[in-house]
Motif scaffolding. Structure first.
Motif, PDB file in Angstrom:
ATOM      1  N   LYS A   1       9.536  10.284   4.695  1.00  0.00           N
ATOM      2  CA  LYS A   1       9.210   9.283   5.707  1.00  0.00           C
ATOM      3  C   LYS A   1      10.344   8.277   5.890  1.00  0.00           C
ATOM      4  CE  LYS A   1       5.002   7.958   7.149  1.00  0.00           C
ATOM      5  NZ  LYS A   1       3.629   7.554   6.972  1.00  0.00           N
ATOM      6  N   PRO A   2      10.884   7.667   4.811  1.00  0.00           N
ATOM      7  CA  PRO A   2      12.015   6.746   5.025  1.00  0.00           C
ATOM      8  C   PRO A   2      13.239   7.440   5.617  1.00  0.00           C
ATOM      9  CG  PRO A   2      11.100   6.439   2.837  1.00  0.00           C
ATOM     10  CD  PRO A   2      10.439   7.638   3.432  1.00  0.00           C
TER      11      PRO A   2
ATOM     12  N   HIS B   1      12.708   7.743   9.216  1.00  0.00           N
ATOM     13  CA  HIS B   1      12.881   6.416   9.809  1.00  0.00           C
ATOM     14  C   HIS B   1      14.369   6.076   9.932  1.00  0.00           C
ATOM     15  CE1 HIS B   1      11.863   2.337  10.890  1.00  0.00           C
ATOM     16  NE2 HIS B   1      12.677   1.892   9.945  1.00  0.00           N
TER      17      HIS B   1
ATOM     18  N   LYS C   1       9.748   1.791  -0.958  1.00  0.00           N
ATOM     19  CA  LYS C   1       9.400   1.146   0.314  1.00  0.00           C
ATOM     20  C   LYS C   1      10.539   0.245   0.762  1.00  0.00           C
ATOM     21  CE  LYS C   1       4.514   1.451  -0.224  1.00  0.00           C
ATOM     22  NZ  LYS C   1       3.303   1.036   0.396  1.00  0.00           N
ATOM     23  N   HIS C   2      11.187   0.639   1.833  1.00  0.00           N
ATOM     24  CA  HIS C   2      12.258  -0.146   2.418  1.00  0.00           C
ATOM     25  C   HIS C   2      12.538   0.382   3.814  1.00  0.00           C
ATOM     26  CE1 HIS C   2      14.210   3.414   0.825  1.00  0.00           C
ATOM     27  NE2 HIS C   2      15.145   3.226   1.712  1.00  0.00           N
ATOM     28  N   GLU C   3      13.315  -0.357   4.556  1.00  0.00           N
ATOM     29  CA  GLU C   3      13.719   0.089   5.886  1.00  0.00           C
ATOM     30  C   GLU C   3      15.223   0.307   5.899  1.00  0.00           C
ATOM     31  OE1 GLU C   3      12.294  -2.102   9.221  1.00  0.00           O
ATOM     32  OE2 GLU C   3      10.389  -2.515   8.244  1.00  0.00           O
TER      33      GLU C   3
END
Length: 92
Positions: A12-13, A16, A68-70
């Protein structure tokens, strides 16, 4: 195949990351070598996910930074170390 779980968590990341910057082409994702005075960003091919050294580095990143990060995936190494691992993938 303990790395399969890590890959599933990272998909997922990675997807993204592939949508954000324009310099990240399809089949690639962004990684930042974060253990240095000036972190360096790399755009790497998805085939790096088949390199055991790179997978170990991703596991260390998850342990150190979480999942969890962008944006780019931060990995706990200096740019030279990451470049060496990426070269291993090229030579495979």
């Amino acid at each position: 195949m303990k790395y399969i779980a890590i890959i599933k968590i990272l998909i997922k990341p990675i997807q993204h990351c592939m949508m954000l910057p324009r310099d990240v082409e399809e089949g690639h994702f962004a990684v930042v070598a974060a253990k240095c005075e000036k972190p360096k960003r790399f755009v790497v091919e998805l085939r790096c996910l088949s390199n055991p050294s790179f997978l170990r580095l991703l596991k260390e990143a998850g342990d150190e930074y979480g999942f969890k990060h962008e944006g780019a995936i931060a990995v706990p190494c200096n740019p030279h170390e990451l470049q060496t691992i990426l070269q291993e993938t090229e030579d495979m």
